[in-house]
Design an enzyme around this catalytic site. Structure first.
Site, PDB file in Angstrom:
ATOM      1  N   GLY A  46       0.834  -1.190   0.000  1.00  0.00           N
ATOM      2  CA  GLY A  46       0.000   0.000   0.000  1.00  0.00           C
ATOM      3  C   GLY A  46       0.870   1.241   0.000  1.00  0.00           C
ATOM      4  N   GLN A  51       2.979  10.099   1.787  1.00  0.00           N
ATOM      5  CA  GLN A  51       4.307   9.455   1.769  1.00  0.00           C
ATOM      6  C   GLN A  51       5.146   9.919   0.585  1.00  0.00           C
ATOM      7  OE1 GLN A  51       2.551   5.298   2.415  1.00  0.00           O
ATOM      8  NE2 GLN A  51       4.489   5.177   3.476  1.00  0.00           N
ATOM      9  N   CYS A  88       6.668  -0.130   7.648  1.00  0.00           N
ATOM     10  CA  CYS A  88       6.185   0.990   6.851  1.00  0.00           C
ATOM     11  C   CYS A  88       7.316   1.462   5.939  1.00  0.00           C
ATOM     12  CB  CYS A  88       5.767   2.115   7.792  1.00  0.00           C
ATOM     13  SG  CYS A  88       5.235   3.611   6.955  1.00  0.00           S
ATOM     14  N   LEU A  89       6.979   1.748   4.705  1.00  0.00           N
ATOM     15  CA  LEU A  89       8.005   2.230   3.770  1.00  0.00           C
ATOM     16  C   LEU A  89       8.614   3.550   4.246  1.00  0.00           C
ATOM     17  CD1 LEU A  89       6.152   1.475   0.405  1.00  0.00           C
ATOM     18  CD2 LEU A  89       8.114   0.231   1.346  1.00  0.00           C
ATOM     19  N   HIS A 130      -3.663   1.020   8.083  1.00  0.00           N
ATOM     20  CA  HIS A 130      -2.319   1.615   8.088  1.00  0.00           C
ATOM     21  C   HIS A 130      -2.252   2.817   7.143  1.00  0.00           C
ATOM     22  CE1 HIS A 130       2.251   1.083   8.144  1.00  0.00           C
ATOM     23  NE2 HIS A 130       2.064   1.897   7.118  1.00  0.00           N
ATOM     24  N   GLU A 131      -2.803   2.639   5.938  1.00  0.00           N
ATOM     25  CA  GLU A 131      -2.723   3.721   4.940  1.00  0.00           C
ATOM     26  C   GLU A 131      -3.643   4.882   5.298  1.00  0.00           C
ATOM     27  OE1 GLU A 131      -0.261   3.539   3.200  1.00  0.00           O
ATOM     28  OE2 GLU A 131       0.114   1.397   3.230  1.00  0.00           O
ATOM     29  N   HIS A 134      -2.081   7.183   7.656  1.00  0.00           N
ATOM     30  CA  HIS A 134      -1.125   8.116   7.047  1.00  0.00           C
ATOM     31  C   HIS A 134      -1.820   9.427   6.643  1.00  0.00           C
ATOM     32  CE1 HIS A 134       2.766   6.162   6.662  1.00  0.00           C
ATOM     33  NE2 HIS A 134       2.243   5.062   6.161  1.00  0.00           N
TER      34      HIS A 134
HETATM   35 CO    CO Z   1       3.238   3.245   6.121  1.00  0.00          CO
END
Ligand code: CO
Length: 164
Positions: A46, A51, A88-89, A130-131, A134
């Site tokens: 995702g 981000q 998480c990226l 999670h997304e 963000h």
């Molecule tokens: Co993340």
């Protein structure tokens, strides 16, 4: 189409609240293409627009069942509770155990502005929550019960621990 740079923890934009999308135009389609490309390039399941520095309520997810695009997504129902390892990226090299609802129903708009609902469980439910976090400037590290280190991982092998 190009992969965008993914912002990492410490960058103030990741802590800001994103704005609703009001225009469903060709620019939005372009953003969605770039976000999907960036997500696949980084091997996440995702990605949320902040981000990549875009403060708009846009999320893309692919948990292995195809790409789904979410504009202005909202969790409208949730059920159960489950602990899962998340990464998480935007928080590279770290993982943590996070307790979240097990199933969620999300209402969102597609790139044309039409509303739809999805019900997710397992990794899909995890990625949705999670997304969407963000979009409100929330990172999983804010919610984690404890950090997971590599040597603890054997027993707790989780598919797709890096969400996005
Ligand atoms: Co993340």
């Amino acid at each position: 189409m190009s992969a965008k740079k993914i912002l990492t923890i410490g960058e103030p934009l990741l802590r800001s609240v994103s704005h609703p999308v009001k225009k469903f135009d060709s620019r939005l389609s372009m953003i969605l293409r770039d976000m999907a490309h960036t997500m696949y390039d980084a091997q996440g399941v995702g990605l949320a627009a902040p981000q990549v520095g875009l403060m708009r309520r846009i999320v893309v997810i692919d948990v292995g069942e195809g790409l789904v695009e979410f504009i202005n997504p909202e969790v409208i129902a949730s059920q159960g509770e489950i602990a899962m390892t998340e990464g998480c990226l935007s928080v590279p090299g770290r993982r943590g155990c996070v307790i979240r609802p097990e199933k969620v129903t999300v209402r969102a708009q597609n790139k044309k502005g039409s509303y739809f609902e999805v019900e997710g469980e397992d990794l899909y439910a995890r990625a949705l929550q999670h997304e969407i976090d963000h979009l409100d400037g929330v990172l999983y590290v804010d919610k984690m019960s404890y950090e997971v280190f590599d040597d603890e991982e054997e027993e707790e092998e989780q598919e797709g621990a890096v969400i996005g």
